[in-house]
Design a protein around this motif. Structure first.
Motif, PDB file in Angstrom:
ATOM      1  N   ASP A 134     -61.123  48.411 114.967  1.00  0.00           N
ATOM      2  CA  ASP A 134     -60.457  49.400 115.696  1.00  0.00           C
ATOM      3  C   ASP A 134     -59.949  50.405 114.712  1.00  0.00           C
ATOM      4  OD1 ASP A 134     -60.947  47.911 117.922  1.00  0.00           O
ATOM      5  OD2 ASP A 134     -58.737  47.054 118.103  1.00  0.00           O
ATOM      6  N   HIS A 149     -61.266  51.266 111.790  1.00  0.00           N
ATOM      7  CA  HIS A 149     -62.283  52.024 111.316  1.00  0.00           C
ATOM      8  C   HIS A 149     -62.615  52.967 112.337  1.00  0.00           C
ATOM      9  CE1 HIS A 149     -65.283  52.578 108.019  1.00  0.00           C
ATOM     10  NE2 HIS A 149     -66.099  52.634 109.205  1.00  0.00           N
ATOM     11  N   ALA A 150     -62.834  52.738 113.768  1.00  0.00           N
ATOM     12  CA  ALA A 150     -63.278  53.615 114.333  1.00  0.00           C
ATOM     13  C   ALA A 150     -62.363  54.794 114.694  1.00  0.00           C
ATOM     14  CB  ALA A 150     -63.140  52.864 115.931  1.00  0.00           C
ATOM     15  N   LEU A 151     -61.057  54.902 114.205  1.00  0.00           N
ATOM     16  CA  LEU A 151     -60.400  56.010 114.375  1.00  0.00           C
ATOM     17  C   LEU A 151     -60.384  56.854 113.055  1.00  0.00           C
ATOM     18  CD1 LEU A 151     -56.905  54.113 115.256  1.00  0.00           C
ATOM     19  CD2 LEU A 151     -58.246  55.926 116.507  1.00  0.00           C
ATOM     20  N   GLY A 164     -62.737  58.852 112.235  1.00  0.00           N
ATOM     21  CA  GLY A 164     -63.334  60.161 112.701  1.00  0.00           C
ATOM     22  C   GLY A 164     -62.026  60.975 113.444  1.00  0.00           C
ATOM     23  N   PRO A 165     -61.451  60.554 114.468  1.00  0.00           N
ATOM     24  CA  PRO A 165     -60.320  61.256 115.122  1.00  0.00           C
ATOM     25  C   PRO A 165     -59.144  61.466 114.225  1.00  0.00           C
ATOM     26  CG  PRO A 165     -60.892  59.272 116.340  1.00  0.00           C
ATOM     27  CD  PRO A 165     -61.744  59.242 115.327  1.00  0.00           C
ATOM     28  N   TRP A 166     -58.990  60.532 113.074  1.00  0.00           N
ATOM     29  CA  TRP A 166     -57.962  60.851 112.288  1.00  0.00           C
ATOM     30  C   TRP A 166     -58.251  62.090 111.228  1.00  0.00           C
ATOM     31  CZ3 TRP A 166     -59.201  60.968 106.693  1.00  0.00           C
ATOM     32  CH2 TRP A 166     -57.843  61.145 105.856  1.00  0.00           C
ATOM     33  N   VAL A 215     -59.606  64.908 112.215  1.00  0.00           N
ATOM     34  CA  VAL A 215     -59.359  65.942 112.704  1.00  0.00           C
ATOM     35  C   VAL A 215     -57.939  65.983 113.363  1.00  0.00           C
ATOM     36  CG1 VAL A 215     -61.424  66.863 113.268  1.00  0.00           C
ATOM     37  CG2 VAL A 215     -60.541  65.010 114.767  1.00  0.00           C
ATOM     38  N   ASP A 216     -57.090  65.198 113.072  1.00  0.00           N
ATOM     39  CA  ASP A 216     -55.661  64.969 113.345  1.00  0.00           C
ATOM     40  C   ASP A 216     -55.656  64.621 114.771  1.00  0.00           C
ATOM     41  OD1 ASP A 216     -54.630  65.247 110.724  1.00  0.00           O
ATOM     42  OD2 ASP A 216     -54.730  67.650 111.241  1.00  0.00           O
ATOM     43  N   ALA A 217     -56.481  63.955 115.258  1.00  0.00           N
ATOM     44  CA  ALA A 217     -56.491  63.562 116.858  1.00  0.00           C
ATOM     45  C   ALA A 217     -55.640  62.156 117.050  1.00  0.00           C
ATOM     46  CB  ALA A 217     -57.723  63.831 117.565  1.00  0.00           C
ATOM     47  N   VAL A 218     -55.168  61.747 116.292  1.00  0.00           N
ATOM     48  CA  VAL A 218     -54.498  60.520 116.433  1.00  0.00           C
ATOM     49  C   VAL A 218     -52.972  60.431 116.471  1.00  0.00           C
ATOM     50  CG1 VAL A 218     -56.398  59.054 115.284  1.00  0.00           C
ATOM     51  CG2 VAL A 218     -54.373  60.162 113.778  1.00  0.00           C
ATOM     52  N   GLU A 265     -50.946  55.634 114.604  1.00  0.00           N
ATOM     53  CA  GLU A 265     -52.449  55.364 114.138  1.00  0.00           C
ATOM     54  C   GLU A 265     -52.722  56.149 112.823  1.00  0.00           C
ATOM     55  OE1 GLU A 265     -54.315  55.550 118.977  1.00  0.00           O
ATOM     56  OE2 GLU A 265     -53.813  57.390 117.940  1.00  0.00           O
ATOM     57  N   ARG A 266     -51.952  57.228 112.622  1.00  0.00           N
ATOM     58  CA  ARG A 266     -52.258  57.844 111.309  1.00  0.00           C
ATOM     59  C   ARG A 266     -52.008  57.073 110.091  1.00  0.00           C
ATOM     60  NH1 ARG A 266     -49.228  63.327 110.563  1.00  0.00           N
ATOM     61  NH2 ARG A 266     -50.766  64.067 112.079  1.00  0.00           N
ATOM     62  N   GLU A 293     -54.320  55.273 107.315  1.00  0.00           N
ATOM     63  CA  GLU A 293     -53.980  55.588 105.942  1.00  0.00           C
ATOM     64  C   GLU A 293     -53.773  54.344 105.108  1.00  0.00           C
ATOM     65  OE1 GLU A 293     -51.485  59.112 105.821  1.00  0.00           O
ATOM     66  OE2 GLU A 293     -52.958  60.329 106.631  1.00  0.00           O
ATOM     67  N   ARG A 334     -47.820  69.046 119.559  1.00  0.00           N
ATOM     68  CA  ARG A 334     -47.454  68.076 120.056  1.00  0.00           C
ATOM     69  C   ARG A 334     -45.773  67.925 120.495  1.00  0.00           C
ATOM     70  NH1 ARG A 334     -51.365  64.595 117.092  1.00  0.00           N
ATOM     71  NH2 ARG A 334     -53.310  65.626 117.992  1.00  0.00           N
ATOM     72  N   HIS A 388     -55.914  68.375 120.364  1.00  0.00           N
ATOM     73  CA  HIS A 388     -55.741  67.283 121.248  1.00  0.00           C
ATOM     74  C   HIS A 388     -56.048  65.933 120.648  1.00  0.00           C
ATOM     75  CE1 HIS A 388     -55.291  69.919 124.592  1.00  0.00           C
ATOM     76  NE2 HIS A 388     -56.515  70.650 124.323  1.00  0.00           N
ATOM     77  N   THR A 389     -55.178  65.025 120.923  1.00  0.00           N
ATOM     78  CA  THR A 389     -55.455  63.476 120.487  1.00  0.00           C
ATOM     79  C   THR A 389     -56.658  63.180 121.451  1.00  0.00           C
ATOM     80  OG1 THR A 389     -54.456  62.470 122.334  1.00  0.00           O
ATOM     81  CG2 THR A 389     -53.149  63.193 120.460  1.00  0.00           C
ATOM     82  N   TYR A 390     -57.390  62.127 120.597  1.00  0.00           N
ATOM     83  CA  TYR A 390     -58.637  61.722 121.239  1.00  0.00           C
ATOM     84  C   TYR A 390     -58.384  61.279 122.673  1.00  0.00           C
ATOM     85  CZ  TYR A 390     -57.149  56.977 120.028  1.00  0.00           C
ATOM     86  OH  TYR A 390     -56.442  55.838 119.935  1.00  0.00           O
ATOM     87  N   ILE A 423     -66.546  62.051 118.072  1.00  0.00           N
ATOM     88  CA  ILE A 423     -65.964  62.686 116.955  1.00  0.00           C
ATOM     89  C   ILE A 423     -66.425  62.260 115.806  1.00  0.00           C
ATOM     90  CG2 ILE A 423     -63.804  62.997 115.952  1.00  0.00           C
ATOM     91  CD1 ILE A 423     -62.354  62.836 118.479  1.00  0.00           C
ATOM     92  N   ARG A 424     -66.297  61.103 115.425  1.00  0.00           N
ATOM     93  CA  ARG A 424     -66.974  60.865 114.318  1.00  0.00           C
ATOM     94  C   ARG A 424     -68.489  61.130 113.914  1.00  0.00           C
ATOM     95  NH1 ARG A 424     -69.487  56.056 112.388  1.00  0.00           N
ATOM     96  NH2 ARG A 424     -69.311  55.473 110.263  1.00  0.00           N
TER      97      ARG A 424
END
Lengths: 249, 180
Positions: free
Chosen positions: A4, A6-8, A10-12, A14-17, A21-22, A26, B86, B145-147, B165-166
């Motif tokens: 889970d 690891h899947a974040l 990508g979103p991390w 681009v600051d999309a977490v 989650e961030r 980290e 946000r 936006h958040t995912y 995204i990834r």
């Protein structure tokens, strides 16, 4: 759970977490080298997205930012984490980007230092003693020197280390103030780091967190640094710097 | 861009002249990104100022071994801009000027001749992504936006958005590296 996190990545990138989650990502990156590598590569790609949004700011912003910067104290560098618990005492690491001494143009800067010094003249260490003057006189002479330069850093764990140096007098005043609390079995120790090693400039009393000292004979010292040592001090530093002020002009 | 690294190192030594030059190099990128994410010139200016002063304050913490100066600076700017979006969203004040399809707005950003080439390169690389990858990346990055929000804007499952995204970023990385 690892999957889970690891899947974040990508979103991390681009600051999309969200904040939780961030923090989770980290922590994961700190423990997983290959993930950290991928994250760094993604970051290098992501920032290029800003190529497409470059826009001239209002001209007034420049003066505002430069003015605000001139009144903002810079952070102490983050000490590198120790890779292993050092088996041998070793040389103090040179840090890139240490705050360095800057010409103390305004008398006000020295007055501020003197206000701190006033209550704190607890000890001094001199490489060459001059008869006559008291420690307080000698310290005041450095602070008032025409070529006095001053540098202050915030120490790791709190407190400040201020160095005022007169090149002409070949002396410096080091003011250590309010460092992190330590036990009676520990002492803070001040070092002068020279190209071929470091020299102890003085050991503070065990448990003591504030002190002022006069150092004479700076020679070609590059850095004034402070470490935490066993009570009574060490021959060579045994722990990373908690603060360092570069003497390089 | 080694010049930025050098300027950051000098800035870390308290060199105000170097910081002024760094400002000239980096401010259009910082401001432009804040403007893109915040869509409000007054807020963008305010956040850009915070970001640039933070760059001054924390230049001592920049470590070139961990990434480029451009990435370091832009990451600070993007994070601050997103934090602002946000917090405004959380307080319910954000005007929903545009919702879905925001990413089309980057066409409207004024270009100068100097940046047009780089700009074109990024846009060309964005075109190598699939439609869903590109929408997911641009809604997240330019839209702030958040995912989860991206998933709801696109009507797509959350796990799908995470992986798009990834995958999109990996493709972008490969395209930009080849172009370099």
């Amino acid at each position: 759970m690892t999957a889970d996190v690891h899947a974040l990545i990508g979103p991390w990138a681009v600051d999309a977490v969200d904040d939780d989650e961030r923090a989770m990502v980290e922590r994961h990156l700190a423990e997983c080298d290959s993930c950290a590598q991928e994250a760094a590569e993604l970051r290098e790609a992501v920032w290029r997205l800003s190529d497409a949004t470059i826009a001239d700011p209002p001209p007034r912003l420049r003066a505002r930012v430069l003015h605000a910067a001139s009144r903002t104290r810079q952070s102490a560098p983050v000490p590198e984490p120790e890779p292993e618990r050092r088996p041998e005492p070793k040389r103090l690491r040179r840090h890139r980007g240490l705050p360095r001494l800057r010409l103390a143009l305004a008398a006000g800067a020295l007055a501020a230092v003197m206000a701190v010094v006033g209550g704190l003249v607890t000890w001094s260490v001199m490489r060459s003693q001059e008869p006559g003057a008291t420690d307080a006189d000698r310290i005041a002479a450095v602070l008032q020197a025409g070529d006095a330069e001053v540098g202050t850093v915030t120490a790791e764990g709190g407190g400040d280390v201020t160095v005022v140096r007169s090149e002409a007098m070949d002396q410096a005043v080091v003011v250590v103030s309010g460092l992190a609390a330590i036990g009676q079995d520990r002492s803070y120790q001040v070092w002068m780091v020279e190209p071929d090693g470091q020299v102890s400039a003085g050991v503070m009393d065990p448990g003591e967190r504030s002190a002022t000292m006069l150092v004479s004979g700076l020679g070609d010292a590059e850095l004034v640094g402070v470490t935490e040592e066993p009570a009574g001090g060490s021959e060579v530093p045994t722990s990373p710097l908690v603060a360092g002020v570069s003497l390089q002009g | 861009m080694p010049a930025l690294e050098q300027l950051l190192h000098s800035t870390a030594l308290g060199d105000e002249q170097a910081f002024a030059t760094l400002y000239d190099e980096a401010a259009p990128r910082v401001y432009g990104l804040c403007l893109r994410v915040l869509r409000d010139p007054a807020q963008a200016e305010e956040v850009a100022q915070e970001v640039l002063v933070e760059i001054w304050r924390n230049a001592t913490r920049f470590d070139a071994r961990r990434g480029s100066a451009g990435a370091w600076i832009t990451t600070i700017a993007h994070r601050r801009a997103v934090d602002r979006v946000r917090s405004v969203q959380a307080s319910g004040e954000r005007e929903r000027r545009t919702a879905y399809g925001e990413e089309a707005g980057y066409d409207a950003v004024a270009e100068t001749a100097a940046v047009r080439l780089e700009h074109r390169q990024v846009r060309r690389c964005l075109q190598t992504l699939t439609e869903l990858q590109r929408q997911a990346v641009t809604l997240a990055y330019y839209g702030g936006h958040t995912y989860r929000q991206v998933a709801s804007l696109l009507g797509t499952a959350v796990p799908t958005v995470k992986s798009r995204i990834r995958d999109g970023l990996l493709k972008l990385r490969d395209c930009l590296e080849v172009a370099r």
